[in-house]
Design a protein around this motif. Structure first.
Motif, PDB file in Angstrom:
ATOM      1  N   ILE A  54       0.835  -1.206   0.000  1.00  0.00           N
ATOM      2  CA  ILE A  54       0.000   0.000   0.000  1.00  0.00           C
ATOM      3  C   ILE A  54       0.867   1.252   0.000  1.00  0.00           C
ATOM      4  O   ILE A  54       0.619   2.188  -0.764  1.00  0.00           O
ATOM      5  N   ILE A  55       1.899   1.293   0.826  1.00  0.00           N
ATOM      6  CA  ILE A  55       2.733   2.498   0.891  1.00  0.00           C
ATOM      7  C   ILE A  55       3.518   2.677  -0.401  1.00  0.00           C
ATOM      8  O   ILE A  55       3.770   3.814  -0.824  1.00  0.00           O
ATOM      9  N   VAL A  57       2.380   1.958  -3.383  1.00  0.00           N
ATOM     10  CA  VAL A  57       1.408   2.564  -4.295  1.00  0.00           C
ATOM     11  C   VAL A  57       1.192   4.037  -3.950  1.00  0.00           C
ATOM     12  O   VAL A  57       1.178   4.899  -4.834  1.00  0.00           O
ATOM     13  N   VAL A  58       1.041   4.342  -2.664  1.00  0.00           N
ATOM     14  CA  VAL A  58       0.851   5.733  -2.234  1.00  0.00           C
ATOM     15  C   VAL A  58       2.050   6.588  -2.638  1.00  0.00           C
ATOM     16  O   VAL A  58       1.888   7.688  -3.175  1.00  0.00           O
ATOM     17  N   PHE A  59       3.258   6.086  -2.393  1.00  0.00           N
ATOM     18  CA  PHE A  59       4.455   6.836  -2.781  1.00  0.00           C
ATOM     19  C   PHE A  59       4.498   7.040  -4.290  1.00  0.00           C
ATOM     20  O   PHE A  59       4.895   8.104  -4.763  1.00  0.00           O
ATOM     21  N   LEU A  61       1.878   7.205  -6.341  1.00  0.00           N
ATOM     22  CA  LEU A  61       0.845   8.188  -6.683  1.00  0.00           C
ATOM     23  C   LEU A  61       1.270   9.606  -6.310  1.00  0.00           C
ATOM     24  O   LEU A  61       0.971  10.562  -7.025  1.00  0.00           O
ATOM     25  N   LEU A  62       1.960   9.742  -5.176  1.00  0.00           N
ATOM     26  CA  LEU A  62       2.426  11.057  -4.736  1.00  0.00           C
ATOM     27  C   LEU A  62       3.760  11.444  -5.379  1.00  0.00           C
ATOM     28  O   LEU A  62       4.267  12.541  -5.147  1.00  0.00           O
ATOM     29  N   ARG A  63       4.282  10.528  -6.171  1.00  0.00           N
ATOM     30  CA  ARG A  63       5.566  10.741  -6.867  1.00  0.00           C
ATOM     31  C   ARG A  63       6.700  11.056  -5.903  1.00  0.00           C
ATOM     32  O   ARG A  63       7.514  11.957  -6.137  1.00  0.00           O
TER      33      ARG A  63
END
Length: 138
Positions: A54-55, A57-59, A61-63
């Motif tokens: 999950i992290i 993917v979050v990283f 998405l936040l580039r």
């Protein structure tokens, strides 16, 4: 603009939410942690892997980008000590606090061990290693 008070309240709420979640999914239970480390039950191991996924993917998405560099000199011995302590005591530094709050008083020994370990690390760092100040945690 955020104030110190609002940040403190946000941290308290996040800590209570984390403690509630960790307790309810069994991460504060020594038996469950032991089963994970002995590969008798992969549920918790898969939970950790899911959290990492999950992290990632979050990283993405936040580039969030991090330039790879040299590994800090304390990472490998610190990781070995952390993992060994976790396997022996059944908790990383946050779990014994949750265990004590749940009534599992032997976790107080783990908390004392964490404090003593940090103090020993700071002493050894100051005397022998001279790594940056944040290398011994807390």
């Amino acid at each position: 603009m955020r104030t110190r008070g609002s940040i403190l309240i946000a941290n308290i709420i996040a800590g209570l939410a984390l403690g509630f979640t960790v307790t309810n999914i069994g991460f504060g239970d020594y038996t469950e942690l032991n089963r994970m480390f002995t590969f008798q039950d992969l549920r918790m191991l898969l939970s950790f892997a899911g959290a990492v996924a999950i992290i990632v993917v979050v990283f993405a998405l936040l580039r969030v980008r991090r330039t790879p560099g040299r590994i800090h000199a304390g990472v490998i011995p610190g990781a070995i000590l952390f993992g060994t302590g976790w396997a022996i005591s059944g908790g990383c530094p946050a779990i014994p606090i949750i265990q004590v709050a749940s009534g599992y008083l032997p976790a107080l020994i783990t908390i004392v061990g964490v404090v003593v370990g940090i103090r020993l690390c700071r002493w050894a760092n100051g005397r022998y290693f001279h790594l940056d100040r944040g290398s011994c945690g807390l």
